[in-house]
Every structure is written in structure tokens, then in C-alpha cells.
Design a protein around this motif. Structure first.
Motif, PDB file in Angstrom:
ATOM      1  N   SER A   1     -12.625   1.904   9.089  1.00  9.06           N
ATOM      2  CA  SER A   1     -11.619   1.886  10.293  1.00  9.06           C
ATOM      3  C   SER A   1     -10.106   1.831   9.763  1.00  9.06           C
ATOM      4  CB  SER A   1     -11.800   0.894  11.168  1.00  9.06           C
ATOM      5  OG  SER A   1     -11.716  -0.535  10.755  1.00  9.06           O
ATOM      6  N   VAL A   2     -10.263   1.519   8.494  1.00 10.08           N
ATOM      7  CA  VAL A   2      -8.894   1.391   7.718  1.00 10.08           C
ATOM      8  C   VAL A   2      -8.618   2.639   7.082  1.00 10.08           C
ATOM      9  CG1 VAL A   2      -7.698   0.460   6.005  1.00 10.08           C
ATOM     10  CG2 VAL A   2      -9.438  -0.938   7.149  1.00 10.08           C
ATOM     11  N   GLN A   3      -7.306   3.210   7.222  1.00 12.39           N
ATOM     12  CA  GLN A   3      -6.875   4.555   6.564  1.00 12.39           C
ATOM     13  C   GLN A   3      -5.244   4.333   6.349  1.00 12.39           C
ATOM     14  OE1 GLN A   3      -7.089   8.165   9.086  1.00 12.39           O
ATOM     15  NE2 GLN A   3      -6.517   7.394  10.969  1.00 12.39           N
ATOM     16  N   TYR A   4      -4.951   4.935   5.357  1.00 16.92           N
ATOM     17  CA  TYR A   4      -3.528   4.979   4.768  1.00 16.92           C
ATOM     18  C   TYR A   4      -3.129   6.587   4.758  1.00 16.92           C
ATOM     19  CZ  TYR A   4      -4.598   0.236   3.539  1.00 16.92           C
ATOM     20  OH  TYR A   4      -5.300  -0.788   3.335  1.00 16.92           O
ATOM     21  N   TRP A   5      -1.726   6.785   4.896  1.00 21.45           N
ATOM     22  CA  TRP A   5      -1.437   8.141   4.850  1.00 21.45           C
ATOM     23  C   TRP A   5      -0.144   8.346   4.070  1.00 21.45           C
ATOM     24  CZ3 TRP A   5      -3.446  12.258   7.533  1.00 21.45           C
ATOM     25  CH2 TRP A   5      -4.118  12.027   8.573  1.00 21.45           C
TER      26      TRP A   5
ATOM     27  N   PHE B   1      -3.997  -0.771  -3.310  1.00 22.01           N
ATOM     28  CA  PHE B   1      -5.292  -1.249  -2.687  1.00 22.01           C
ATOM     29  C   PHE B   1      -6.331  -0.406  -3.643  1.00 22.01           C
ATOM     30  CE2 PHE B   1      -6.254   3.138  -0.887  1.00 22.01           C
ATOM     31  CZ  PHE B   1      -5.072   3.966  -1.017  1.00 22.01           C
TER      32      PHE B   1
ATOM     33  N   VAL C   1       1.153  -1.016  -0.114  1.00 23.27           N
ATOM     34  CA  VAL C   1      -0.150   0.139  -0.005  1.00 23.27           C
ATOM     35  C   VAL C   1       0.799   1.292  -0.020  1.00 23.27           C
ATOM     36  CG1 VAL C   1      -1.713   1.249   1.468  1.00 23.27           C
ATOM     37  CG2 VAL C   1      -1.947  -1.055   1.327  1.00 23.27           C
TER      38      VAL C   1
ATOM     39  N   ARG D   1      -9.367   6.816   3.565  1.00 22.22           N
ATOM     40  CA  ARG D   1      -9.942   6.135   4.577  1.00 22.22           C
ATOM     41  C   ARG D   1     -11.392   5.493   4.082  1.00 22.22           C
ATOM     42  NH1 ARG D   1     -14.237   8.011   7.293  1.00 22.22           N
ATOM     43  NH2 ARG D   1     -13.837  10.422   6.387  1.00 22.22           N
ATOM     44  N   TYR D   2     -11.238   4.103   4.652  1.00 20.87           N
ATOM     45  CA  TYR D   2     -12.493   3.618   4.360  1.00 20.87           C
ATOM     46  C   TYR D   2     -12.990   2.336   5.962  1.00 20.87           C
ATOM     47  CZ  TYR D   2     -15.822  -0.304   2.583  1.00 20.87           C
ATOM     48  OH  TYR D   2     -16.755  -1.007   2.480  1.00 20.87           O
TER      49      TYR D   2
ATOM     50  N   ASN E   1      -4.645  11.331   2.631  1.00 21.82           N
ATOM     51  CA  ASN E   1      -5.078  10.192   3.426  1.00 21.82           C
ATOM     52  C   ASN E   1      -6.359   9.717   2.918  1.00 21.82           C
ATOM     53  OD1 ASN E   1      -7.685   9.814   5.463  1.00 21.82           O
ATOM     54  ND2 ASN E   1      -5.876   9.332   6.558  1.00 21.82           N
TER      55      ASN E   1
ATOM     56  N   TYR F   1     -12.467   4.154  -1.161  1.00 21.71           N
ATOM     57  CA  TYR F   1     -12.138   5.065  -0.060  1.00 21.71           C
ATOM     58  C   TYR F   1     -12.237   6.526  -0.198  1.00 21.71           C
ATOM     59  CZ  TYR F   1      -9.053   1.123   1.612  1.00 21.71           C
ATOM     60  OH  TYR F   1      -8.626   0.239   2.051  1.00 21.71           O
TER      61      TYR F   1
END
Length: 115
Positions: free
Chosen positions: A101-105, A27, A2, A98-99, A96, A32
């Protein structure tokens, strides 16, 4: 793997413009919501703008009318067009995704507004 990779930051004079981009990989980006945050030295990270899966947008009051968030589903890319930049916009800008409870930075890109 990711990844969210930002680009487009730099030094700009007050009143100028910059366009930030965020490229997603590893992903299903289209599922998201995407947001841009920023963090200035000595300050907490703050939400700048959000675009939902459906394309609904929302902005912090401080950037309304000056910044525009968008996304290109075909390219798994999000953008932040920043116009009429002010010195107080100086910060590291983060992408960022987010979906639930999942998030990526992303790693962040520096924006400096100065004469």
C-alpha cells in the motif's frame, strides 16, 4: 528523506529517442516495483510500463515494441528507453515506486515530441 528524481526529458523530433532515468533515495528501492506513468495535457495519468522486483516487465499497448523499462539495483536507478517516439508520446513522465500500500512519486519530467 524519500525521493524519486527523474531526468532525461526534453524536446525530440518524431522518430527520435530519449532515455529517462529515475534515482531513488531514502528507502529500499530494490523491494519496490517500479513504474513509469505519463500525463498529457487535459488527460488522465496513464501507466506506461512496470518492472517488478523480480524483473518482470509489462507495457501499455501504445508503447510495446518501442519503450523498454529497466532497473539497476546497485545504483537504485530505474530507466525508460523510448525509441521511435511519436507526437502522441508528449507528456510529463513520472517515476513511481510501489510496495503493497506504499507508493512514492517523482516530480515528473517533460517529454515533447515535435518537429
Amino acid at each position: 528523506q524519500v525521493q524519486l528524481v527523474e531526468s532525461g526529458g526534453g524536446l525530440v523530433q518524431p522518430g527520435g529517442s530519449l532515455r529517462l532515468s529515475c534515482v531513488a533515495s531514502g528507502f529500499t528501492f530494490s523491494r519496490y516495483a517500479m513504474s513509469w506513468y505519463r500525463q498529457a495535457p487535459g488527460k488522465e495519468r496513464e501507466l506506461v510500463a512496470t518492472i517488478t522486483r523480480a524483473g518482470t516487465t509489462d507495457y501499455a499497448d501504445s508503447v510495446k515494441g518501442r519503450f523498454t523499462i529497466s532497473r539497476d539495483r546497485a545504483k537504485d536507478t530505474g530507466n525508460l528507453q523510448m525509441n521511435s517516439l511519436k507526437p502522441e508520446d508528449t507528456a510529463v513522465y513520472y517515476c513511481n515506486a510501489r510496495y503493497a500500500s506504499v507508493q512514492y512519486w517523482g516530480q515528473g519530467t517533460q517529454v515533447t515530441v515535435s518537429s
